[in-house]
Design a protein around this motif. Structure first.
Motif, PDB file in Angstrom:
ATOM      1  N   ILE B  40      -7.907  -7.996   1.080  1.00  0.00           N
ATOM      2  CA  ILE B  40      -6.463  -8.141   0.912  1.00  0.00           C
ATOM      3  C   ILE B  40      -6.074  -9.407   1.633  1.00  0.00           C
ATOM      4  O   ILE B  40      -6.337  -9.557   2.831  1.00  0.00           O
ATOM      5  CB  ILE B  40      -5.672  -6.970   1.537  1.00  0.00           C
ATOM      6  CG1 ILE B  40      -5.943  -5.675   0.795  1.00  0.00           C
ATOM      7  CG2 ILE B  40      -4.163  -7.272   1.491  1.00  0.00           C
ATOM      8  CD1 ILE B  40      -5.073  -4.526   1.286  1.00  0.00           C
ATOM      9  N   ALA B  47       1.178 -10.866  -1.185  1.00  0.00           N
ATOM     10  CA  ALA B  47      -0.120 -10.217  -0.998  1.00  0.00           C
ATOM     11  C   ALA B  47      -0.947 -10.366  -2.266  1.00  0.00           C
ATOM     12  O   ALA B  47      -0.418 -10.297  -3.383  1.00  0.00           O
ATOM     13  CB  ALA B  47       0.071  -8.748  -0.650  1.00  0.00           C
ATOM     14  N   PHE B 104      -1.639  -8.500  -6.454  1.00  0.00           N
ATOM     15  CA  PHE B 104      -1.761  -7.207  -5.769  1.00  0.00           C
ATOM     16  C   PHE B 104      -0.927  -6.168  -6.516  1.00  0.00           C
ATOM     17  O   PHE B 104       0.249  -6.381  -6.776  1.00  0.00           O
ATOM     18  CB  PHE B 104      -1.255  -7.341  -4.335  1.00  0.00           C
ATOM     19  CG  PHE B 104      -1.446  -6.100  -3.511  1.00  0.00           C
ATOM     20  CD1 PHE B 104      -2.591  -5.925  -2.755  1.00  0.00           C
ATOM     21  CD2 PHE B 104      -0.476  -5.106  -3.492  1.00  0.00           C
ATOM     22  CE1 PHE B 104      -2.776  -4.782  -1.995  1.00  0.00           C
ATOM     23  CE2 PHE B 104      -0.664  -3.952  -2.734  1.00  0.00           C
ATOM     24  CZ  PHE B 104      -1.810  -3.800  -1.989  1.00  0.00           C
ATOM     25  N   LEU B 105      -1.550  -5.063  -6.872  1.00  0.00           N
ATOM     26  CA  LEU B 105      -0.863  -4.029  -7.637  1.00  0.00           C
ATOM     27  C   LEU B 105      -0.512  -2.868  -6.709  1.00  0.00           C
ATOM     28  O   LEU B 105      -1.383  -2.308  -6.049  1.00  0.00           O
ATOM     29  CB  LEU B 105      -1.800  -3.553  -8.755  1.00  0.00           C
ATOM     30  CG  LEU B 105      -1.184  -2.756  -9.875  1.00  0.00           C
ATOM     31  CD1 LEU B 105      -0.281  -3.637 -10.729  1.00  0.00           C
ATOM     32  CD2 LEU B 105      -2.280  -2.150 -10.743  1.00  0.00           C
ATOM     33  N   GLU B 106       0.763  -2.515  -6.660  1.00  0.00           N
ATOM     34  CA  GLU B 106       1.166  -1.398  -5.807  1.00  0.00           C
ATOM     35  C   GLU B 106       0.787  -0.061  -6.437  1.00  0.00           C
ATOM     36  O   GLU B 106       0.705   0.062  -7.658  1.00  0.00           O
ATOM     37  CB  GLU B 106       2.677  -1.452  -5.565  1.00  0.00           C
ATOM     38  CG  GLU B 106       3.029  -2.591  -4.621  1.00  0.00           C
ATOM     39  CD  GLU B 106       4.522  -2.708  -4.375  1.00  0.00           C
ATOM     40  OE1 GLU B 106       5.297  -2.069  -5.109  1.00  0.00           O
ATOM     41  OE2 GLU B 106       4.900  -3.443  -3.452  1.00  0.00           O
ATOM     42  N   GLY B 107       0.602   0.928  -5.580  1.00  0.00           N
ATOM     43  CA  GLY B 107       0.268   2.265  -6.037  1.00  0.00           C
ATOM     44  C   GLY B 107      -0.922   2.813  -5.283  1.00  0.00           C
ATOM     45  O   GLY B 107      -1.614   2.083  -4.575  1.00  0.00           O
ATOM     46  N   VAL B 108      -1.133   4.113  -5.396  1.00  0.00           N
ATOM     47  CA  VAL B 108      -2.307   4.747  -4.801  1.00  0.00           C
ATOM     48  C   VAL B 108      -2.994   5.577  -5.882  1.00  0.00           C
ATOM     49  O   VAL B 108      -2.364   6.010  -6.837  1.00  0.00           O
ATOM     50  CB  VAL B 108      -1.935   5.672  -3.610  1.00  0.00           C
ATOM     51  CG1 VAL B 108      -1.344   4.860  -2.469  1.00  0.00           C
ATOM     52  CG2 VAL B 108      -0.997   6.789  -4.035  1.00  0.00           C
ATOM     53  N   PHE B 200      -3.526   3.653 -10.687  1.00  0.00           N
ATOM     54  CA  PHE B 200      -2.589   3.783  -9.569  1.00  0.00           C
ATOM     55  C   PHE B 200      -1.314   4.490 -10.018  1.00  0.00           C
ATOM     56  O   PHE B 200      -0.839   4.303 -11.152  1.00  0.00           O
ATOM     57  CB  PHE B 200      -2.215   2.412  -9.020  1.00  0.00           C
ATOM     58  CG  PHE B 200      -3.304   1.762  -8.213  1.00  0.00           C
ATOM     59  CD1 PHE B 200      -4.488   2.422  -7.918  1.00  0.00           C
ATOM     60  CD2 PHE B 200      -3.139   0.471  -7.731  1.00  0.00           C
ATOM     61  CE1 PHE B 200      -5.488   1.819  -7.163  1.00  0.00           C
ATOM     62  CE2 PHE B 200      -4.132  -0.142  -6.984  1.00  0.00           C
ATOM     63  CZ  PHE B 200      -5.306   0.530  -6.705  1.00  0.00           C
ATOM     64  N   LEU B 202       2.719   5.590  -8.486  1.00  0.00           N
ATOM     65  CA  LEU B 202       3.741   5.318  -7.482  1.00  0.00           C
ATOM     66  C   LEU B 202       4.897   6.270  -7.773  1.00  0.00           C
ATOM     67  O   LEU B 202       5.435   6.262  -8.884  1.00  0.00           O
ATOM     68  CB  LEU B 202       4.197   3.864  -7.634  1.00  0.00           C
ATOM     69  CG  LEU B 202       4.738   3.111  -6.429  1.00  0.00           C
ATOM     70  CD1 LEU B 202       3.815   3.187  -5.237  1.00  0.00           C
ATOM     71  CD2 LEU B 202       4.979   1.651  -6.813  1.00  0.00           C
TER      72      LEU B 202
END
Lengths: 321, 321
Positions: B40, B47, B104-108, B200, B202
């Motif tokens: 990262i 990011a 950077f891709l948000e999420g889990v 991912f 969210l």
């Protein structure tokens, strides 16, 4: 360098809800820290380090580490600081482990430190020492003389498998320290592990210190000796007197060293080299065959120790006396 | 799950200077991706994921992967996309390896997917398939029938050491696929590895797909079959028809499946289970003794394969026909 504990997305959401930091945007395990599991956590309010404390860290020590980071941050030392939960506490539990959310510190660590980096580290270490003088908690150094004896017994006579004659040489070195370890020098809370990977720089300036999980109460000058070993030797194990001089000058510009502290430096540096050699030796001897993680070479620190054994006094380090 | 390649701070600064993203603020190795090294990277502009392509990824394939991510992003599929360098290219070199900077891709990712997650994955997979129809590049699937034969030969008769009779059973299964693998079904670019850790979410909504490094040209419905195996079995290896129905319904709401594609599903699912069983088997047989990384159990996929062998037709998956 591993993620020892996986965190479930549902458990994570519950953990994060205990803080006033918004919802989870991302969470990625990072390959830092050999003792704990660390994630970079991004929430609606910013970036944090999420640390799960694995079994190598004693639970009883956690309040000391948390309070120390808070104290140092409040004293103006740039370092990560634990975020308080809604209930005011800094420690929670996640995936069956004690866990804390720590502020994210910008910066990168320097793989090949130069003289300026060494000077900056000296100044930062002294500033940290000055700041810890008002810190009320104590934690004995588990990796001082008694700890070295324990590590030696864990090596269990197998040191000669690493280098012929090493076992007897360690016994001799331990006897030397039992007889000559300095008494009466100023003590305080030391970092005890301020290697280059624990010091961040940003645009050429030191941006902070991290990883206080070896911090303990011990001789302040011993912390300087640890840094000498960690920062002032070249990859071929040769001591770099210019770096040593810069580190000492940086330190003394912020916290003066007494004649007694200066005189003790060779012994403290020997002891520090012995300490890292012994932990590496025990790791080296206990690594499973075929393991993917290669342990660090204990002989690197044996070579440093041999250098310090031959030093007659602090002037030989290039220090301005 | 490893950082295979360390990046020097000076090399990193030079690499980042090739982009219009400001200076480096932080860079941390993350424990994701078994094929590549990922960091990262935080810079003054945001990011990013910094990926160093290790030797398991063929250099000749990289332009396909880069172009695919760019094409999908431009087509409205939420996925990481490579950042262009000042010279207009997306691939550079860092620490002696091809390297790219990816958004950077948000999420889990969801550890225990439920029925709604399965429906969302079906819809996202179909949207990806629709988007790839206009993509001009091709990449043969190295892990289709011929690849399975190669993997079987790499197991070198040792499959019985994992389970008695497995070697002959695999040979039989390979013969079945040589005779029955479907011909003439619609093809396109498939993800080929859309496991839960590559999707991912969210706040309960699917936020993107990642890891296109197995993407290739193959039967579109085969990608659905891979997802059936990856998403619709319970930890005890039982098939969950409600999840299967939701995944298919989600997919068909976005891209209809023909009768021929539906009829081929049991064979495609068998083939998919065989493919993951074989790669796991070869990893399992080649892991060094005492290794710290435990390989994934090949028998999990053998059990799934056995389930698909007994299925008479697509209706048994719980699909609405």
């Amino acid at each position: 360098m591993a993620v020892y504990t996986e965190v479930n997305d549902e458990d994570l959401a519950c953990f994060v809800a205990e803080y006033d930091i918004g919802g989870v945007l991302a969470c990625k395990g990072i390959a830092e820290g050999v003792e704990n599991t660390n994630y970079i956590l991004r929430t609606e309010k910013g970036a944090y380090i999420l640390t799960l404390y694995e079994k190598r860290v004693r639970r009883d020590d956690l309040p000391f580490f948390m309070a120390l980071m808070e104290h140092l941050s409040a004293s103006g030392v740039t370092c990560p600081t634990p975020i308080r939960r809604r209930n005011g506490k800094v420690l929670g539990e996640l995936a069956g482990r004690p866990a804390a959310l720590i502020s994210f510190l910008e910066g990168v660590w320097i793989k090949k430190p130069n003289v300026e980096h060494c000077g900056a580290v000296g100044r930062a270490l002294a500033a940290m020492h000055n700041a810890t003088l008002g810190f009320p908690m104590e934690r004995p150094n588990a990796l001082s003389l008694a700890g070295w004896e324990t590590l030696y017994s864990q090596a269990d006579g197998r040191a000669d498998s690493v280098q012929a004659g090493l076992d007897a040489a360690i016994a001799e070195e331990l006897a030397f320290h039992r007889a000559h370890w300095p008494q009466g020098l100023p003590t305080g809370v030391i970092h005890a592990d301020l290697f280059p990977d624990n010091v961040f720089f940003l645009k050429g300036r030191l941006s902070g210190l991290i990883d206080f999980y070896f911090a303990c109460t011990d001789i302040l000058a011993y912390d300087v000796a640890i840094c000498l070993n960690a920062w002032c030797f070249e990859p071929d194990h040769a001591y770099n007197a210019t770096k040593g001089r810069a580190l000492l000058a940086g330190y003394r510009a912020v916290r003066p060293l007494s004649d007694a502290e200066m005189a003790a430096m060779p012994v403290l540096a020997r002891g520090s080299a012995l300490r890292f050699m012994l932990t590496r030796l025990v790791d080296w001897l206990n690594v499973p065959p075929g393991a993917l993680v290669k342990p660090k070479d204990p002989l690197e620190y044996w070579k440093k120790l041999r250098f310090h054994q031959r030093v007659a006094g602090p002037a030989e380090y290039g220090f301005d006396l």
